[in-house]
Design a protein around this motif. Structure first.
Motif, PDB file in Angstrom:
ATOM      1  N   GLU A   1      12.706  11.293  17.094  1.00 45.81           N
ATOM      2  CA  GLU A   1      12.429  12.298  16.076  1.00 45.81           C
ATOM      3  C   GLU A   1      12.173  11.615  14.733  1.00 45.81           C
ATOM      4  OE1 GLU A   1      11.981  15.282  16.761  1.00 45.81           O
ATOM      5  OE2 GLU A   1      13.011  15.668  18.655  1.00 45.81           O
ATOM      6  N   LEU A   2      11.240  12.137  13.993  1.00 44.10           N
ATOM      7  CA  LEU A   2      10.945  11.582  12.673  1.00 44.10           C
ATOM      8  C   LEU A   2      12.110  11.860  11.723  1.00 44.10           C
ATOM      9  CD1 LEU A   2       7.200  12.641  12.263  1.00 44.10           C
ATOM     10  CD2 LEU A   2       8.100  10.415  12.988  1.00 44.10           C
ATOM     11  N   PRO A   3      12.361  10.953  10.802  1.00 44.51           N
ATOM     12  CA  PRO A   3      13.469  11.156   9.856  1.00 44.51           C
ATOM     13  C   PRO A   3      13.081  12.028   8.659  1.00 44.51           C
ATOM     14  CG  PRO A   3      12.495   9.015   9.487  1.00 44.51           C
ATOM     15  CD  PRO A   3      11.769   9.602  10.673  1.00 44.51           C
ATOM     16  N   VAL A   4      11.835  12.515   8.654  1.00 41.28           N
ATOM     17  CA  VAL A   4      11.384  13.419   7.586  1.00 41.28           C
ATOM     18  C   VAL A   4      10.763  14.654   8.233  1.00 41.28           C
ATOM     19  CG1 VAL A   4      11.009  11.633   5.841  1.00 41.28           C
ATOM     20  CG2 VAL A   4       9.168  12.197   7.448  1.00 41.28           C
ATOM     21  N   ALA A   5      10.801  15.749   7.502  1.00 40.48           N
ATOM     22  CA  ALA A   5      10.232  17.011   8.019  1.00 40.48           C
ATOM     23  C   ALA A   5       8.720  17.024   7.829  1.00 40.48           C
ATOM     24  CB  ALA A   5      10.866  18.196   7.305  1.00 40.48           C
ATOM     25  N   THR A   6       8.000  17.444   8.877  1.00 38.03           N
ATOM     26  CA  THR A   6       6.548  17.581   8.799  1.00 38.03           C
ATOM     27  C   THR A   6       6.164  18.953   9.346  1.00 38.03           C
ATOM     28  OG1 THR A   6       6.290  16.552  10.976  1.00 38.03           O
ATOM     29  CG2 THR A   6       6.095  15.122   9.042  1.00 38.03           C
TER      30      THR A   6
ATOM     31  N   SER B   1      -6.582   9.000  13.503  1.00 35.48           N
ATOM     32  CA  SER B   1      -7.412   9.830  12.621  1.00 35.48           C
ATOM     33  C   SER B   1      -8.855   9.752  13.071  1.00 35.48           C
ATOM     34  CB  SER B   1      -7.294   9.385  11.157  1.00 35.48           C
ATOM     35  OG  SER B   1      -8.209  10.098  10.337  1.00 35.48           O
ATOM     36  N   ARG B   2      -9.450  10.916  13.364  1.00 36.94           N
ATOM     37  CA  ARG B   2     -10.866  10.925  13.733  1.00 36.94           C
ATOM     38  C   ARG B   2     -11.744  10.520  12.549  1.00 36.94           C
ATOM     39  NH1 ARG B   2      -9.452  15.918  16.360  1.00 36.94           N
ATOM     40  NH2 ARG B   2     -10.244  17.020  14.538  1.00 36.94           N
ATOM     41  N   LYS B   3     -11.260  10.813  11.343  1.00 35.53           N
ATOM     42  CA  LYS B   3     -12.040  10.503  10.145  1.00 35.53           C
ATOM     43  C   LYS B   3     -11.703   9.131   9.563  1.00 35.53           C
ATOM     44  CE  LYS B   3     -12.417  15.378   8.847  1.00 35.53           C
ATOM     45  NZ  LYS B   3     -12.132  16.398   7.793  1.00 35.53           N
ATOM     46  N   GLY B   4     -10.734   8.427  10.165  1.00 34.46           N
ATOM     47  CA  GLY B   4     -10.383   7.101   9.685  1.00 34.46           C
ATOM     48  C   GLY B   4      -9.449   7.099   8.496  1.00 34.46           C
ATOM     49  N   GLY B   5      -8.772   8.219   8.226  1.00 41.76           N
ATOM     50  CA  GLY B   5      -7.873   8.296   7.073  1.00 41.76           C
ATOM     51  C   GLY B   5      -6.555   7.580   7.309  1.00 41.76           C
ATOM     52  N   PHE B   6      -5.970   7.073   6.224  1.00 43.03           N
ATOM     53  CA  PHE B   6      -4.715   6.336   6.315  1.00 43.03           C
ATOM     54  C   PHE B   6      -3.496   7.186   5.977  1.00 43.03           C
ATOM     55  CE2 PHE B   6      -7.553   2.804   6.458  1.00 43.03           C
ATOM     56  CZ  PHE B   6      -6.841   1.745   6.994  1.00 43.03           C
ATOM     57  N   LYS B   7      -3.695   8.329   5.341  1.00 41.01           N
ATOM     58  CA  LYS B   7      -2.572   9.133   4.869  1.00 41.01           C
ATOM     59  C   LYS B   7      -2.516  10.478   5.591  1.00 41.01           C
ATOM     60  CE  LYS B   7      -1.470   6.086   1.682  1.00 41.01           C
ATOM     61  NZ  LYS B   7      -0.217   5.316   1.740  1.00 41.01           N
ATOM     62  N   GLY B   8      -1.288  11.024   5.674  1.00 37.01           N
ATOM     63  CA  GLY B   8      -1.102  12.310   6.317  1.00 37.01           C
ATOM     64  C   GLY B   8       0.190  12.962   5.872  1.00 37.01           C
ATOM     65  N   PRO B   9       0.635  14.028   6.572  1.00 40.48           N
ATOM     66  CA  PRO B   9       1.854  14.749   6.185  1.00 40.48           C
ATOM     67  C   PRO B   9       3.103  13.875   6.145  1.00 40.48           C
ATOM     68  CG  PRO B   9       0.587  16.017   7.771  1.00 40.48           C
ATOM     69  CD  PRO B   9      -0.062  14.687   7.699  1.00 40.48           C
TER      70      PRO B   9
ATOM     71  N   ARG C   1       5.102   3.991   3.605  1.00 42.49           N
ATOM     72  CA  ARG C   1       5.053   3.155   4.805  1.00 42.49           C
ATOM     73  C   ARG C   1       3.786   2.306   4.801  1.00 42.49           C
ATOM     74  NH1 ARG C   1       3.198   7.047   9.877  1.00 42.49           N
ATOM     75  NH2 ARG C   1       1.589   8.194   8.740  1.00 42.49           N
ATOM     76  N   GLU C   2       3.808   1.233   5.569  1.00 44.49           N
ATOM     77  CA  GLU C   2       2.656   0.345   5.663  1.00 44.49           C
ATOM     78  C   GLU C   2       1.889   0.648   6.945  1.00 44.49           C
ATOM     79  OE1 GLU C   2       1.466  -4.427   5.879  1.00 44.49           O
ATOM     80  OE2 GLU C   2       3.572  -3.798   5.851  1.00 44.49           O
ATOM     81  N   ILE C   3       0.665   1.145   6.800  1.00 39.65           N
ATOM     82  CA  ILE C   3      -0.190   1.451   7.948  1.00 39.65           C
ATOM     83  C   ILE C   3      -1.165   0.286   8.114  1.00 39.65           C
ATOM     84  CG2 ILE C   3      -1.943   3.019   8.874  1.00 39.65           C
ATOM     85  CD1 ILE C   3      -0.581   5.255   7.232  1.00 39.65           C
ATOM     86  N   VAL C   4      -1.095  -0.356   9.267  1.00 42.10           N
ATOM     87  CA  VAL C   4      -1.926  -1.543   9.481  1.00 42.10           C
ATOM     88  C   VAL C   4      -3.080  -1.280  10.448  1.00 42.10           C
ATOM     89  CG1 VAL C   4      -0.002  -3.076   8.980  1.00 42.10           C
ATOM     90  CG2 VAL C   4      -0.450  -2.411  11.345  1.00 42.10           C
TER      91      VAL C   4
ATOM     92  N   LEU D   1       2.493   7.323  15.856  1.00 42.87           N
ATOM     93  CA  LEU D   1       2.796   8.720  15.528  1.00 42.87           C
ATOM     94  C   LEU D   1       1.924   9.595  16.413  1.00 42.87           C
ATOM     95  CD1 LEU D   1       4.381  10.522  13.400  1.00 42.87           C
ATOM     96  CD2 LEU D   1       2.220  10.602  12.145  1.00 42.87           C
ATOM     97  N   VAL D   2       2.560  10.383  17.317  1.00 38.83           N
ATOM     98  CA  VAL D   2       1.803  11.201  18.264  1.00 38.83           C
ATOM     99  C   VAL D   2       2.448  12.583  18.373  1.00 38.83           C
ATOM    100  CG1 VAL D   2       1.156   9.154  19.603  1.00 38.83           C
ATOM    101  CG2 VAL D   2       3.137  10.505  20.290  1.00 38.83           C
ATOM    102  N   PRO D   3       1.702  13.591  18.860  1.00 43.28           N
ATOM    103  CA  PRO D   3       2.321  14.896  19.120  1.00 43.28           C
ATOM    104  C   PRO D   3       3.379  14.778  20.213  1.00 43.28           C
ATOM    105  CG  PRO D   3      -0.065  15.088  19.039  1.00 43.28           C
ATOM    106  CD  PRO D   3       0.246  13.623  19.071  1.00 43.28           C
ATOM    107  N   ARG D   4       4.416  15.574  20.098  1.00 43.87           N
ATOM    108  CA  ARG D   4       5.506  15.501  21.074  1.00 43.87           C
ATOM    109  C   ARG D   4       5.020  15.818  22.487  1.00 43.87           C
ATOM    110  NH1 ARG D   4      11.404  18.596  20.735  1.00 43.87           N
ATOM    111  NH2 ARG D   4      12.525  17.109  22.045  1.00 43.87           N
TER     112      ARG D   4
END
Length: 322
Positions: free
Chosen positions: A261-266, A198-206, A218-221, A242-245
């Motif tokens: 592949e992620l186990p959830v849809a984004t 995250s360029r803005k330093g955020g911990f949460k996303g889609p 999930r636990e983001i460390v 977590l990176v772009p394919r």
């Protein structure tokens, strides 16, 4: 002082070239009376008679003779400036530097084929790849950046855009990671520890929103500014990145990392080229845009045609089970 009326310039050029009101009127497709009125306006504006009668004809004053060549050159330059660009672009002699702002993922995957394509067509052109610390239209507006690559989002409304390709996120872990010992289900994925970008330093996303809909978290460390940083951490730890394919298709993608592949849809990631409208009709910039689009099409097509993509874990086929 009132601004001069530049509409008088073509009439002055015609009058000085023809030496007669009738000839100047014919050249510009006007009536003789209209040209006579224009000559009167020119005399008043310049403060010189310009053309005076000598028997049955008009002759130029000394000042008009001194102006003739200058006026003709000015009129021709104005016509050139106000005419559509129709001269062909000579790529062999084009000497220009283009600044492309993009994140390190795009640079890693596309910079080499893009530089090769540009040099093959225009050997004197230089490309400057600039980092993209934040979404900011200022560099496009002030001319510091020629082309911006990234996700459009809430950007400047006047900016022109063109979709380059669609991407999506995948998970990445080191070889032998316990997460890949069984199908990657949402609970098992959420139970792991994660590093995100995250360029803005955020911990949460889609991904976190999708997990929350299943009652999971999930636990983001660790939060890092770039995808190479996340891959480096995943390579040396049990953290899940977590990176772009498209990052998996980079030739520099480490062989001791595996993606799944992620186990959830984004949502898909729509990567676009963006530029300021003042460059829309610029022939050299149009060629640069076309080259970037062609390189991205070819590179993403090659990635799609690779079976399983490089580095894709075999467990990915059952990632959605459970």
């Amino acid at each position: 002082m009132d601004a001069p009326d530049l509409n008088l310039l073509p009439a002055l050029d015609a009058l000085l070239a023809e030496g007669s009101v009738t000839g100047a009127a014919r050249r510009l497709g006007l009536s003789s009376s209209a040209m006579s009125r224009t000559l009167a306006r020119l005399r008043a504006a310049i403060g010189d008679p310009l053309l005076v009668r000598a028997g049955s004809r008009l002759v130029p004053t000394p000042y008009a003779i001194a102006l003739r060549d200058r006026v003709h050159t000015l009129a021709r330059e104005v016509r050139d400036v106000l005419s559509p660009q129709d001269s062909p672009l000579d790529l062999a002699t084009l000497d220009r530097t283009f600044t492309i702002r993009a994140n390190e993922g795009f640079v890693g995957l596309f910079s080499a084929p893009l530089v090769a394509a540009v040099l093959a067509a225009a050997p004197r052109v230089r490309l400057r790849f600039a980092p993209k610390p934040a979404k900011d239209a200022g560099p496009l507006r002030d001319g510091a950046v020629d082309l911006d690559i990234g996700v459009l989002g809430a950007f400047a409304p006047e900016v022109r855009t063109h979709l380059l390709f669609r991407d999506r996120f995948v998970g990445v872990v080191r070889t032998g990671h316990p997460l890949l010992s069984a199908p990657v289900t949402p609970p098992r994925y959420a139970a792991a520890r994660h590093v995100v970008v995250s360029r803005k330093g955020g911990f949460k996303g889609p991904v976190d929103e999708a997990l929350a809909m299943l009652g999971l978290q999930r636990e983001i460390v660790a939060v890092v500014p770039g995808f190479p940083d996340a891959l480096r951490i995943a390579r040396q730890s049990d953290l899940v990145a977590l990176v772009p394919r498209s990052c998996v298709g980079d030739a520099s993608f480490p062989h001791d990392l595996l993606s799944f592949e992620l186990p959830v849809a984004t949502p898909e990631i729509a990567v676009s080229a963006m530029w300021h409208p003042r460059l829309d009709a610029d022939l050299a910039h149009r060629w640069l845009r076309d080259t970037v689009m062609a390189v991205c099409r070819a590179a993403t097509r090659d990635l799609r045609e690779r079976p399983g993509w490089p580095g894709m874990a075999s467990q990915a086929s059952s990632a959605g089970e459970g």
